[in-house]
Motif scaffolding. Structure first.
Motif, PDB file in Angstrom:
ATOM      1  N   VAL A 168       0.895  -1.155   0.000  1.00  0.00           N
ATOM      2  CA  VAL A 168       0.000   0.000   0.000  1.00  0.00           C
ATOM      3  C   VAL A 168       0.936   1.207   0.000  1.00  0.00           C
ATOM      4  O   VAL A 168       1.906   1.241   0.768  1.00  0.00           O
ATOM      5  CB  VAL A 168      -0.887   0.007   1.265  1.00  0.00           C
ATOM      6  N   ASP A 219       0.664   4.570   0.768  1.00  0.00           N
ATOM      7  CA  ASP A 219       0.674   5.533   1.873  1.00  0.00           C
ATOM      8  C   ASP A 219      -0.744   5.682   2.404  1.00  0.00           C
ATOM      9  O   ASP A 219      -1.663   5.000   1.955  1.00  0.00           O
ATOM     10  CB  ASP A 219       1.257   6.883   1.413  1.00  0.00           C
ATOM     11  N   ILE A 220      -0.920   6.581   3.362  1.00  0.00           N
ATOM     12  CA  ILE A 220      -2.215   6.717   4.038  1.00  0.00           C
ATOM     13  C   ILE A 220      -3.289   7.319   3.115  1.00  0.00           C
ATOM     14  O   ILE A 220      -4.476   7.241   3.428  1.00  0.00           O
ATOM     15  CB  ILE A 220      -2.059   7.522   5.353  1.00  0.00           C
ATOM     16  N   ASP A 277      -3.603   6.196   0.000  1.00  0.00           N
ATOM     17  CA  ASP A 277      -3.882   5.108  -0.943  1.00  0.00           C
ATOM     18  C   ASP A 277      -5.181   4.434  -0.487  1.00  0.00           C
ATOM     19  O   ASP A 277      -5.292   4.027   0.677  1.00  0.00           O
ATOM     20  CB  ASP A 277      -2.698   4.125  -0.898  1.00  0.00           C
ATOM     21  N   ARG A 305      -6.263   1.616  -0.828  1.00  0.00           N
ATOM     22  CA  ARG A 305      -6.071   0.237  -0.332  1.00  0.00           C
ATOM     23  C   ARG A 305      -5.844   0.214   1.175  1.00  0.00           C
ATOM     24  O   ARG A 305      -6.062  -0.817   1.823  1.00  0.00           O
ATOM     25  CB  ARG A 305      -4.885  -0.427  -1.048  1.00  0.00           C
ATOM     26  N   ALA A 306      -5.412   1.349   1.742  1.00  0.00           N
ATOM     27  CA  ALA A 306      -5.214   1.414   3.192  1.00  0.00           C
ATOM     28  C   ALA A 306      -6.539   1.219   3.932  1.00  0.00           C
ATOM     29  O   ALA A 306      -6.558   0.757   5.072  1.00  0.00           O
ATOM     30  CB  ALA A 306      -4.580   2.749   3.585  1.00  0.00           C
ATOM     31  N   LEU A 361      -6.148  -1.023   8.678  1.00  0.00           N
ATOM     32  CA  LEU A 361      -5.641   0.004   9.597  1.00  0.00           C
ATOM     33  C   LEU A 361      -5.910  -0.374  11.046  1.00  0.00           C
ATOM     34  O   LEU A 361      -5.066  -0.182  11.917  1.00  0.00           O
ATOM     35  CB  LEU A 361      -6.240   1.372   9.266  1.00  0.00           C
ATOM     36  N   TYR A 404       2.929  11.647   5.893  1.00  0.00           N
ATOM     37  CA  TYR A 404       2.469  11.710   4.507  1.00  0.00           C
ATOM     38  C   TYR A 404       3.014  12.981   3.860  1.00  0.00           C
ATOM     39  O   TYR A 404       2.824  14.085   4.399  1.00  0.00           O
ATOM     40  CB  TYR A 404       0.929  11.693   4.394  1.00  0.00           C
ATOM     41  N   LEU A 426       3.164   2.037   3.074  1.00  0.00           N
ATOM     42  CA  LEU A 426       2.496   2.472   4.311  1.00  0.00           C
ATOM     43  C   LEU A 426       3.163   1.882   5.557  1.00  0.00           C
ATOM     44  O   LEU A 426       3.436   0.681   5.610  1.00  0.00           O
ATOM     45  CB  LEU A 426       1.025   2.038   4.273  1.00  0.00           C
TER      46      LEU A 426
END
Ligand code: 5GP
Ligand code: ZN
Length: 116
Positions: free
Chosen positions: A47, A49-50, A52, A54-55, A61, A88, A99
């Motif tokens: 993933v 980053d925050i 994205d 997909r997070a 999370l 970020y 991530l």
């Protein structure tokens, strides 16, 4: 070919001191720690980053934060306290585009962000 450094750590292609190895999440010690305890909690699946999307799929999370709490227990800092943070972008100095949640503790950490 995946050139992501954290993917390579998760795949065992490059070494790291892994402290937690789960089906969805891995935690390993930061190579350049800012405190006695500095562990990175990362999703096993890449993933960025925050920001994205997909997070935010499934409970990823939530699981990362649960693992952070577990690792804090294992490291003996649950009672003394710790800081969890995600960087970020440029102003926050995000360096590795996979991530990761920083778990930092083991000494008094001072103010959250330096005032200047
Ligand atoms: P960021 O600034 O992207 O939020 O933090 C990236 C973190 O990854 C930094 O604290 C840095 O020390 C750590 N790091 C970078 N490369 C490696 C590595 O190859 N192995 C480990 N264990 N940590 C790394
Ligand atoms: Zn990756």
């Amino acid at each position: 070919m995946n050139e992501c450094i954290f993917c390579k750590i998760i795949n065992g292609e490059i070494p790291a001191e892994v402290v937690y190895n789960g089906a969805n999440v891995t935690a390993f010690r930061d190579i350049n720690p800012v405190a006695p305890v500095h562990v990175l909690i990362v999703p096993n699946r890449h993933v960025n980053d925050i920001r994205d999307e997909r997070a935010f799929e499934g409970d990823l999370l939530k699981e990362m934060f649960q693992v952070a709490n577990e690792v804090a227990e294992m490291e003996g800092i649950a009672e003394s306290g710790y800081r969890l943070l995600i960087n970020y972008g440029r102003d926050a100095n995000l360096v590795v585009p996979h991530l990761h949640l920083h778990l930092i503790g083991g000494r008094p950490l001072g103010p959250m962000v330096a005032r200047r």
